[in-house]
Scaffold this active site. Structure first.
Site, short mmCIF file in Angstrom:
data_model
loop_
_atom_site.label_atom_id
_atom_site.label_comp_id
_atom_site.label_asym_id
_atom_site.label_seq_id
_atom_site.Cartn_x
_atom_site.Cartn_y
_atom_site.Cartn_z
N THR A 1 58.51 22.69 52.04
CA THR A 1 57.80 23.30 53.16
C THR A 1 58.60 24.46 53.70
OG1 THR A 1 56.87 23.00 55.38
CG2 THR A 1 58.72 21.60 54.82
N ASP B 1 58.23 25.57 56.54
CA ASP B 1 58.47 25.28 57.96
C ASP B 1 59.79 24.56 58.19
OD1 ASP B 1 56.05 26.41 58.78
OD2 ASP B 1 54.95 24.55 58.44
N GLY C 1 55.04 28.58 61.85
CA GLY C 1 55.80 27.52 62.50
C GLY C 1 54.99 26.92 63.62
N GLU D 1 54.52 31.30 65.76
CA GLU D 1 53.10 31.20 66.10
C GLU D 1 52.80 30.02 67.01
OE1 GLU D 1 50.90 30.60 62.48
OE2 GLU D 1 51.88 28.68 62.05
#
Length: 418
Positions: A139, A141, A187, A243
């Site tokens: 990921t 993230d 994110g 975000e």
């Protein structure tokens, strides 16, 4: 020969996700414990719909080419398995496993994918079925719980920093024009990508003057105050926002699609930089530029991190090795042994500890005002973007490989289309 292997990917892609698949594939081939190695077309839905590819039949050079290719080479999906273990989906999945003599299933993905692997391992153990199910992490993230970092994050972070650094060289070429640059990164709940922007440099100085993360409360007035304060001291101001920054109510400050959710039930975000730019234009200065890498930050293999590329391969290989040694229901987790020299170990982490669990940035890695990160974060992130990968080019463009989805003939005849 022994049992067969089935590989699948799920969720959002990364620049190095296929390196993990090649790692698992090659570890399985080297072991001498398996006969065929299959992949499911489009994650767990590919299993349910019995859409499989025989990877063993693909030439070695093409499998190697897959390692240099971004995004989910096995094709992906966003599908949540039912909580009810009596649901027909489970019966169908294990019916397909049995038909293809699958003894090892590896699911390559993020938080929700680890939940899928956890449920399948639980089902197999409940019913005494000898199928080893392990998760291979990925990921951008970087929010998978229980691992120091996630395959995919280092390359996305490298791309973010390259982009920011190039934007700085563009902007600073106009030394007499006061300008505010706002970059938005992915994110949703964790700000690892935005925080990683602290590594970009211009003339020896950090480019990102301000960094805003979901881990701290976002306040518009404070944001505008930070911009004004910086502009009073310098010509250019660079602000990076995740975000998913959240207001005092704990909800995302802005969502362009407040009523839209993906198939995992996550609210879809995006467009924050433009909203904040409008506020800066109305209240402070008209010259405001926005940078939103959007999906390009996920799949920028042309600037992938060598560290990330190599570790992703090792994570896939480790997942098979755990299974071959009788260990099921685990994810390959990175344990950091040192920053300098950088060194990690890969250990099995039980899936119940990481399924649907998120890892946030420690508060003591963020500055007191909550608008930047400190040296602790830099020491953590810097090793992860190191090194470059010599990808293959053809006619001036990256020569990426796409699997042929010519599926093998189905063995389970009844339809179960999702």
């Amino acid at each position: 020969m022994g049992k067969n292997v089935l590989l699948a990917q799920s969720g959002g892609p990364t620049a190095v996700i296929n390196s993990s698949i090649v790692g698992a594939f090659e570890a399985a081939k080297r072991s001498g414990k398996v006969d065929r190695i299959y992949s499911a077309v489009g994650g767990i839905l590919g299993v349910i719909n019995e859409e499989l590819i025989d990877l063993t039949a693909i030439p070695t050079e093409k499998i190697q080419a897959l390692r240099f290719t971004p995004s989910s080479g096995l094709f992906s999906c966003r599908h949540v398995l039912p909580e009810d273990m009596n649901d027909e989906e489970y019966k169908r999945i294990f019916e397909v496993f049995e038909a293809y003599d699958i003894g090892y299933f590896f699911y390559n993905g993020g938080n929700d994918s680890m939940d899928t692997a956890y449920k399948l391992d639980k089902y197999a153990k409940m019913h005494g079925i000898d199928v080893k199910v392990n998760g291979i992490p990925k990921t951008i993230d970087n929010d998978l719980f229980g691992t120091d970092h996630c395959p995919g994050f280092g390359s996305a972070a490298k791309y973010i920093n390259v982009t920011l650094q190039e934007c700085a060289h563009d902007t600073f070429s106009y030394p007499n024009s006061k300008t505010v640059i706002i970059m938005e990164t992915m994110g949703r709940n964790a700000g690892w990508l935005a925080a990683s922007s602290c590594l970009a440099q211009y003339n020896g100085n950090q480019v990102a003057d301000l960094i805003y993360l979901p881990e701290t409360t976002f306040d518009l007035d404070s944001f505008l105050g930070d911009i004004s304060d910086k502009l009073s001291k310098q010509t250019m101001v660079f602000a990076v926002v995740s975000e998913g920054v959240r207001g005092a109510d704990g909800k995302p400050y802005f969502s362009s699609s407040k009523n839209t959710q993906d198939k995992f039930g996550h609210q879809q975000l995006g467009g924050l930089a433009a909203v904040l730019a409008d506020e800066v234009k109305k209240n402070i200065i008209k010259r405001v530029k926005t940078v939103n890498p959007d999906i390009s930050q996920r799949c920028a293999s042309h600037v992938m991190s060598l560290t990330d590329y190599e570790e992703s391969y090792l994570a896939g290989a480790a997942s098979f090795e755990f299974a071959a040694n009788g260990i099921s229901g685990v994810m390959s987790a990175f344990e950091r042994l040192s920053d300098d020299p950088y060194k990690i170990d890969i250990k099995p982490l039980t899936l119940d500890k990481c399924a649907n669990a998120e890892k946030m940035i420690p508060r003591d890695w963020i500055n007191e005002n909550g608008n930047n990160v400190n040296e602790k974060f830099k020491a953590y992130a810097l090793p992860l973007i190191q090194g470059e990968v010599a990808i293959r080019y053809k006619n001036g463009l990256p020569d990426y490989f796409v699997l042929d989805k010519n599926n093998i003939e189905k063995k389970v005849l009844k339809d179960f289309i999702k």
